[in-house]
Scaffold this active site. Structure first.
Site, PDB file in Angstrom:
ATOM      1  N   LYS A  54       9.389 -21.084 -54.834  1.00 25.51           N
ATOM      2  CA  LYS A  54       8.592 -21.077 -56.075  1.00 25.51           C
ATOM      3  C   LYS A  54       8.960 -22.246 -56.974  1.00 25.51           C
ATOM      4  O   LYS A  54       8.086 -22.966 -57.467  1.00 25.51           O
ATOM      5  CB  LYS A  54       8.819 -19.772 -56.849  1.00 25.51           C
ATOM      6  CG  LYS A  54       8.386 -18.511 -56.165  1.00 25.51           C
ATOM      7  CD  LYS A  54       8.537 -17.306 -57.065  1.00 25.51           C
ATOM      8  CE  LYS A  54       9.982 -17.046 -57.469  1.00 25.51           C
ATOM      9  NZ  LYS A  54      10.850 -16.694 -56.343  1.00 25.51           N
ATOM     10  N   ARG A 131       8.663 -10.001 -63.463  1.00 19.87           N
ATOM     11  CA  ARG A 131       9.146  -9.325 -62.268  1.00 19.87           C
ATOM     12  C   ARG A 131       8.838  -7.832 -62.283  1.00 19.87           C
ATOM     13  O   ARG A 131       9.270  -7.105 -61.383  1.00 19.87           O
ATOM     14  CB  ARG A 131      10.659  -9.537 -62.121  1.00 19.87           C
ATOM     15  CG  ARG A 131      11.029 -11.004 -61.875  1.00 19.87           C
ATOM     16  CD  ARG A 131      12.499 -11.166 -61.616  1.00 19.87           C
ATOM     17  NE  ARG A 131      12.854 -12.554 -61.318  1.00 19.87           N
ATOM     18  CZ  ARG A 131      14.076 -12.969 -61.005  1.00 19.87           C
ATOM     19  NH1 ARG A 131      15.065 -12.088 -60.962  1.00 19.87           N
ATOM     20  NH2 ARG A 131      14.305 -14.244 -60.756  1.00 19.87           N
ATOM     21  N   ARG A 165      20.741 -22.453 -47.109  1.00 17.41           N
ATOM     22  CA  ARG A 165      20.865 -23.191 -48.363  1.00 17.41           C
ATOM     23  C   ARG A 165      22.288 -23.742 -48.529  1.00 17.41           C
ATOM     24  O   ARG A 165      23.267 -23.053 -48.283  1.00 17.41           O
ATOM     25  CB  ARG A 165      20.517 -22.291 -49.553  1.00 17.41           C
ATOM     26  CG  ARG A 165      19.057 -21.937 -49.611  1.00 17.41           C
ATOM     27  CD  ARG A 165      18.664 -21.257 -50.899  1.00 17.41           C
ATOM     28  NE  ARG A 165      19.270 -19.951 -51.071  1.00 17.41           N
ATOM     29  CZ  ARG A 165      18.838 -19.039 -51.933  1.00 17.41           C
ATOM     30  NH1 ARG A 165      17.796 -19.297 -52.702  1.00 17.41           N
ATOM     31  NH2 ARG A 165      19.446 -17.872 -52.038  1.00 17.41           N
ATOM     32  N   ARG A 209      26.415 -20.471 -50.912  1.00 19.36           N
ATOM     33  CA  ARG A 209      26.559 -19.367 -51.858  1.00 19.36           C
ATOM     34  C   ARG A 209      27.146 -18.154 -51.149  1.00 19.36           C
ATOM     35  O   ARG A 209      26.786 -17.841 -50.017  1.00 19.36           O
ATOM     36  CB  ARG A 209      25.191 -18.997 -52.444  1.00 19.36           C
ATOM     37  CG  ARG A 209      24.743 -19.915 -53.545  1.00 19.36           C
ATOM     38  CD  ARG A 209      23.337 -19.637 -54.020  1.00 19.36           C
ATOM     39  NE  ARG A 209      23.010 -18.220 -54.125  1.00 19.36           N
ATOM     40  CZ  ARG A 209      21.871 -17.772 -54.672  1.00 19.36           C
ATOM     41  NH1 ARG A 209      20.983 -18.611 -55.151  1.00 19.36           N
ATOM     42  NH2 ARG A 209      21.627 -16.481 -54.729  1.00 19.36           N
ATOM     43  N   ARG A 220      18.217  -8.140 -50.936  1.00 16.52           N
ATOM     44  CA  ARG A 220      17.483  -8.756 -52.044  1.00 16.52           C
ATOM     45  C   ARG A 220      15.977  -8.692 -51.802  1.00 16.52           C
ATOM     46  O   ARG A 220      15.195  -8.443 -52.723  1.00 16.52           O
ATOM     47  CB  ARG A 220      17.919 -10.211 -52.232  1.00 16.52           C
ATOM     48  CG  ARG A 220      19.296 -10.386 -52.816  1.00 16.52           C
ATOM     49  CD  ARG A 220      19.450 -11.712 -53.561  1.00 16.52           C
ATOM     50  NE  ARG A 220      19.124 -12.865 -52.739  1.00 16.52           N
ATOM     51  CZ  ARG A 220      20.023 -13.638 -52.156  1.00 16.52           C
ATOM     52  NH1 ARG A 220      21.318 -13.370 -52.275  1.00 16.52           N
ATOM     53  NH2 ARG A 220      19.656 -14.684 -51.453  1.00 16.52           N
TER      54      ARG A 220
END
Length: 282
Positions: A54, A131, A165, A209, A220
């Site tokens: 996004k 959200r 990532r 991370r 998630r």
């Protein structure tokens, strides 16, 4: 080639220019008659699960259309860092390990939109908010959302992307080492997403991370899906939802996305979104 598309080309790496030029040649170019003095009153939200991209797409499209990209998380962090009264209130809540109440986030967003209105900004692209349906309803009270772009990609791709990532602890830039190639199956298209590899100087300094593990990512996604469905339904009921599935890397996706957004860009260029935004600063 017209000016908005030129700005988009400048926002992309050189290797992507041919893809965008093909977009212009395919009939999705922007003429001066339909785009007049750039976009006026473009007010969009980008929805999608963690890792879908996004922020990446929102920032590039916002730069191309000369409107600000407002990331809700960055907005909160900037407010806290500023040391303002609102920022101190946010910091106190965060220090207690609590989530920020909707009204606090809305207040920060309303303040940001008011500043933009006073500065003559011609709209915005917002990501990371709303959200929940209550957040969407509160957002509609302070500005007139014209489009909710709902970005999606197959879950197995999201898991690979999130786990791939990397961030350079030396310069802070983000990369992705995942090399994704899923064959077409059960009516789903083939997906090819090459890695976003770091330059030689960043490679020794890459970090992952701690929460970018398959188990955490799947959790998630489950949490996001449970909360996202009502938000998608809210915007669908208001005739504002545009579903967009990502099936390739940025060079392949950007032309498709701009083509899908073309009628909304033209509508924003032809309209005037200033009336309700004026309420933001009132």
């Amino acid at each position: 080639m017209q000016r908005p598309l030129q700005r988009l080309l400048r926002a992309l790496p050189t290797s992507w220019h041919s893809s965008m030029q093909n977009l212009a040649q395919s009939g999705a170019s922007y003429s001066s008659s339909s785009f007049s003095s750039d976009v006026t009153g473009l007010k969009w939200v980008f929805l999608g699960p963690p890792g879908v991209g996004k922020g990446t797409y929102a920032s590039r499209i916002a730069a191309a259309l000369d409107v600000p990209h407002i990331a809700a998380g960055d907005l909160v962090r900037a407010e806290i860092k500023s040391g303002s009264a609102l920022g101190k209130q946010m910091q106190a809540i965060v220090n207690q390990g609590q989530l920020l109440p909707d009204e606090v986030v809305i207040r920060a967003l309303q303040q940001r939109l008011g500043q933009g209105h006073e500065a003559g900004e011609r709209g915005f692209i917002l990501d990371g908010f709303p959200r929940s349906v209550p957040q969407a309803e509160q957002l509609s009270c302070i500005t007139d959302i014209q489009l909710a772009l709902n970005m999606s990609v197959r879950h197995e791709v999201l898991v690979q992307k999130c786990c791939g990532r990397r961030i350079c602890k030396h310069c802070g830039k983000n990369y992705n080492v995942a090399d994704i190639h899923l064959p077409a199956e059960a009516g789903q298209p083939e997906i090819i997403m090459p890695p976003l590899s770091p330059p030689h100087e960043c490679a020794p300094h890459l970090e992952t991370r701690e929460d970018d593990t398959p188990e955490v990512v799947l959790t998630r996604l489950q949490v996001y899906n449970a909360a996202a469905a009502p938000v998608e339904d809210y915007y669908k009921q208001h005739g504002l939802l545009l579903d967009f599935e990502i099936t390739g890397g940025i060079p392949e996706t950007m032309p498709r996305l701009m083509d899908a957004l073309d009628p909304y860009i033209r509508a924003a260029a032809a309209g005037n979104g200033s009336e309700q935004d004026a309420a933001v600063v009132g």
